[in-house]
Design an enzyme around this catalytic site. Sequence first.
Site, PDB file in Angstrom:
ATOM      1  N   ASP A 116       0.818  -1.204   0.000  1.00 32.67           N
ATOM      2  CA  ASP A 116       0.000   0.000   0.000  1.00 32.67           C
ATOM      3  C   ASP A 116       0.854   1.258   0.000  1.00 32.67           C
ATOM      4  O   ASP A 116       1.887   1.329   0.673  1.00 32.67           O
ATOM      5  CB  ASP A 116      -0.903   0.024   1.242  1.00 32.67           C
ATOM      6  N   ARG A 121       7.976   4.226   4.182  1.00 33.58           N
ATOM      7  CA  ARG A 121       8.226   3.158   5.157  1.00 33.58           C
ATOM      8  C   ARG A 121       9.626   2.631   4.884  1.00 33.58           C
ATOM      9  O   ARG A 121       9.805   1.566   4.299  1.00 33.58           O
ATOM     10  CB  ARG A 121       7.162   2.057   5.042  1.00 33.58           C
ATOM     11  N   ILE A 329       1.954   7.789  12.929  1.00 33.19           N
ATOM     12  CA  ILE A 329       2.686   6.687  12.297  1.00 33.19           C
ATOM     13  C   ILE A 329       2.814   6.944  10.794  1.00 33.19           C
ATOM     14  O   ILE A 329       3.916   6.936  10.238  1.00 33.19           O
ATOM     15  CB  ILE A 329       1.977   5.342  12.543  1.00 33.19           C
TER      16      ILE A 329
END
EC number: 2.5.1.7
Length: 421
Positions: A116, A121, A329
């Site tokens: 995704d 990340r 996050i």
Amino acid sequence: MEIMDIHGGKTLAGSVTVGGAKNSTVALIPASILSHTKVVFDSVPQIKDVENLRAILGDMNVPSTIDESVLTIDPSNIKQVPLTSGKIQSLRASYYFMGALLSRFGEAVVSFPGGDDIGPRPIDQHIRGFQALGATVHFENDSIHIKAPDTGLVGTMIKFDFISVGATINMILASVLAHGQTTIENAAREPEIIDLATFLNNMGARIRGAGTSQIKIEGVESLSSKNSHTIIPDRIEAGTYIIIAAAIGNGIWIKNVIPEHLDLFLGKLEEMGVNMQIGEDSVYVYPTERLVNVEIKTSPFPGFATDLQQPISSLMFLGEGQGVIHDTIYPKRVRHIPELCKMGAKIWKHENEIRILKSDHLQGTDVTADEIRAGASLMITGLIAPGETRIHDAGNILRGYDRVVHKLRSLGAEVRIIDEQ
């Protein structure tokens, strides 16, 4: 390409049973290749990520069979091959094969993982961890090449700059067969980490401290599975159905839940006015008369899960006052907002927060699910809104939610999957 077609505005009732945790499953399947004997997992969710991971195992000559929720994997004749196909690039969790292959063979060649698009990340903490264990790492043709020294990986102290579930899991996988002791500081504490450690310990690993910020791993010579492993319930799936029950339920019982995994989430729902009866392994949600919006800040476990920030935004469309969500996050996890606005939702991004107001004129329409949890938010809103909602790229929802159409229909929802063509 699939479309999820929903005719919303209906009250739902009944019971639903939560499947095994997706975020455990996608780590446990790569971990299975560390065994020299057959591995059996029970309570495996029927999701597309499992199909993709099984296909990757097949590329390594690791056959697998699935019978409803029981997955059997036989890694006894595994072959060491580079994992550079499109299967790897389409699945974020495929990066767990880095730690597993490095541990099993002393070498791993893996394409950069996909998954995704919810913001950066980075895998730099994974790389630094592998290097701390003695491995060399270089990049070539969009792949990561990781190689242990001829004498093997050596346990060491690994301290993460920030908490990372993925890096914690990869370091566990890389360390279980290393020489000596490895200590992971600032480790992730998610229940899925404990689930993985339980599986590995039952195969002969020596892992202590899983579920705390310090994990210690004493390397062993080999691992062998002897008993089946039951995967923990999916706390994100449970939270999603609890939200659905609070939004449009006339009494819904959510079964196979570990409430302790959802403490802060359940607390926020109670603050909003959701009336629940919380049992040892289930949550019963009574019909909700009035909701009041709240402020939510996501954080690593045991905080409010980032994977539930999009689903709970749909519940806030029914609440009085302004709701505010700070996702610490993945602050760029906002691609659901313009899609929800198409449905008449009052939701917008303001600086580093998401703001939401009661939305009295929701209406079904055509929208697109860019990723799993955005899709869940659109699905919940489609169930709330009168009219027909058609969610394009619904495969993203099917990637993360076990038999979701079947479960929603069992509650009385009018929902189906149709082919895009």
